[in-house]
Design a protein around this motif. Structure first.
Motif, PDB file in Angstrom:
ATOM      1  N   ASP A  88      51.472  76.321  34.944  1.00 10.80           N
ATOM      2  CA  ASP A  88      51.233  74.896  35.179  1.00 10.80           C
ATOM      3  C   ASP A  88      51.285  74.172  33.840  1.00 10.80           C
ATOM      4  O   ASP A  88      50.493  74.450  32.943  1.00 10.80           O
ATOM      5  CB  ASP A  88      49.864  74.713  35.831  1.00 10.80           C
ATOM      6  CG  ASP A  88      49.544  73.274  36.195  1.00 10.80           C
ATOM      7  OD1 ASP A  88      50.364  72.379  35.908  1.00 10.80           O
ATOM      8  OD2 ASP A  88      48.465  73.057  36.760  1.00 10.80           O
ATOM      9  N   ASP A  91      50.174  67.465  34.192  1.00 11.56           N
ATOM     10  CA  ASP A  91      50.864  66.265  34.650  1.00 11.56           C
ATOM     11  C   ASP A  91      51.618  65.620  33.483  1.00 11.56           C
ATOM     12  O   ASP A  91      51.105  65.574  32.367  1.00 11.56           O
ATOM     13  CB  ASP A  91      49.869  65.251  35.223  1.00 11.56           C
ATOM     14  CG  ASP A  91      49.124  65.808  36.430  1.00 11.56           C
ATOM     15  OD1 ASP A  91      49.676  66.695  37.110  1.00 11.56           O
ATOM     16  OD2 ASP A  91      47.995  65.361  36.680  1.00 11.56           O
ATOM     17  N   THR A 103      45.243  68.467  32.342  1.00 13.59           N
ATOM     18  CA  THR A 103      45.421  68.470  33.789  1.00 13.59           C
ATOM     19  C   THR A 103      45.958  69.789  34.314  1.00 13.59           C
ATOM     20  O   THR A 103      46.314  69.891  35.482  1.00 13.59           O
ATOM     21  CB  THR A 103      46.365  67.326  34.221  1.00 13.59           C
ATOM     22  OG1 THR A 103      47.640  67.519  33.601  1.00 13.59           O
ATOM     23  CG2 THR A 103      45.803  65.965  33.830  1.00 13.59           C
ATOM     24  N   GLY A 105      45.874  73.297  35.936  1.00 17.04           N
ATOM     25  CA  GLY A 105      44.974  73.889  36.931  1.00 17.04           C
ATOM     26  C   GLY A 105      44.430  75.241  36.484  1.00 17.04           C
ATOM     27  O   GLY A 105      44.907  75.839  35.509  1.00 17.04           O
ATOM     28  N   ALA A 141      35.599  71.485  35.363  1.00 12.04           N
ATOM     29  CA  ALA A 141      36.857  71.532  36.112  1.00 12.04           C
ATOM     30  C   ALA A 141      36.780  70.644  37.352  1.00 12.04           C
ATOM     31  O   ALA A 141      37.733  69.920  37.668  1.00 12.04           O
ATOM     32  CB  ALA A 141      37.190  72.972  36.505  1.00 12.04           C
ATOM     33  N   VAL A 142      35.655  70.679  38.063  1.00 15.93           N
ATOM     34  CA  VAL A 142      35.487  69.833  39.248  1.00 15.93           C
ATOM     35  C   VAL A 142      35.534  68.361  38.852  1.00 15.93           C
ATOM     36  O   VAL A 142      36.212  67.549  39.487  1.00 15.93           O
ATOM     37  CB  VAL A 142      34.164  70.159  39.978  1.00 15.93           C
ATOM     38  CG1 VAL A 142      33.825  69.102  41.018  1.00 15.93           C
ATOM     39  CG2 VAL A 142      34.242  71.535  40.620  1.00 15.93           C
ATOM     40  N   TYR A 145      39.082  67.454  37.957  1.00 17.65           N
ATOM     41  CA  TYR A 145      39.945  67.434  39.136  1.00 17.65           C
ATOM     42  C   TYR A 145      39.716  66.178  39.965  1.00 17.65           C
ATOM     43  O   TYR A 145      40.664  65.546  40.420  1.00 17.65           O
ATOM     44  CB  TYR A 145      39.715  68.686  39.986  1.00 17.65           C
ATOM     45  CG  TYR A 145      40.566  68.729  41.230  1.00 17.65           C
ATOM     46  CD1 TYR A 145      41.908  69.075  41.144  1.00 17.65           C
ATOM     47  CD2 TYR A 145      40.038  68.408  42.472  1.00 17.65           C
ATOM     48  CE1 TYR A 145      42.697  69.106  42.269  1.00 17.65           C
ATOM     49  CE2 TYR A 145      40.833  68.429  43.604  1.00 17.65           C
ATOM     50  CZ  TYR A 145      42.161  68.790  43.504  1.00 17.65           C
ATOM     51  OH  TYR A 145      42.943  68.814  44.618  1.00 17.65           O
ATOM     52  N   THR A 146      38.442  65.816  40.150  1.00 13.16           N
ATOM     53  CA  THR A 146      38.133  64.643  40.968  1.00 13.16           C
ATOM     54  C   THR A 146      38.250  63.349  40.173  1.00 13.16           C
ATOM     55  O   THR A 146      38.302  62.268  40.752  1.00 13.16           O
ATOM     56  CB  THR A 146      36.711  64.723  41.543  1.00 13.16           C
ATOM     57  OG1 THR A 146      35.764  64.734  40.475  1.00 13.16           O
ATOM     58  CG2 THR A 146      36.550  65.946  42.426  1.00 13.16           C
TER      59      THR A 146
END
Length: 166
Positions: A88, A91, A103, A105, A141-142, A145-146
């Motif tokens: 990955d 972005d 960004t 993952g 990470a959460v 991600y959000t």
């Protein structure tokens, strides 16, 4: 704020924060600089903020090995211990014409922990530290991600990390 350490021979290690505008245009980093006792600098190593814990964990593992203890854990072969998915790129950011490494993952093999399995023979406090660090990393990470630093799941993971430390 900076941290500085000198060894008995006078060689110096300096750790500084670096303004985001001086590195990749928008990413704050920590700079690691070593200086020989004669004053000669060697190249600076820039560590992105999301990789600082990896560097600290590596230093701890080296210290454990030097003292005859087992290293913290075997690293994940897929991501080589980074916790990030090596396939990955992140972005693409049109503003700076590059991929945004923040960004990327989590690794699908280790689920972002960077470790294959728990280490055997670690002191009890190392297990607590590792659990808290993993929970902190998961919370970050959460939140990333959000896009919400006060996400309820991230807050729950941070509380669990605090409990693991106590």
């Amino acid at each position: 704020m900076a941290f500085e350490y000198r060894d008995s021979d006078g060689a110096r290690l300096r750790v500084d924060n670096v303004n985001a505008s001086t590195y990749y245009g928008n990413e704050p980093v920590v700079a690691l600089l070593t200086e020989h006792r004669d004053g000669d600098d060697v190249p600076v190593v820039y560590v992105p903020l999301d990789r600082v814990e990896e560097v600290v964990a590596g230093i701890r593992d080296a210290a454990r090995t030097a003292s005859g203890q087992q290293p913290a854990a075997a690293t994940c072969a897929h991501c080589k211990g980074t916790g990030a998915d090596p396939e990955d790129e992140g972005d693409y950011d049109q503003g700076v014409h590059m991929y945004n490494p923040t960004t990327i993952g989590p690794c699908p093999e280790c689920h972002g922990t960077g470790k294959d399995a728990p280490a055997v023979g670690q002191p009890a406090e190392a297990h607590t530290t590792d659990r808290a660090a993993v929970l902190d990393e998961a919370a970050d990470a959460v939140a990333a991600y959000t896009g919400n630093p006060i996400d309820a799941n991230a807050q729950m993971l941070r509380r669990m990390a605090e409990e693991a430390r106590s």
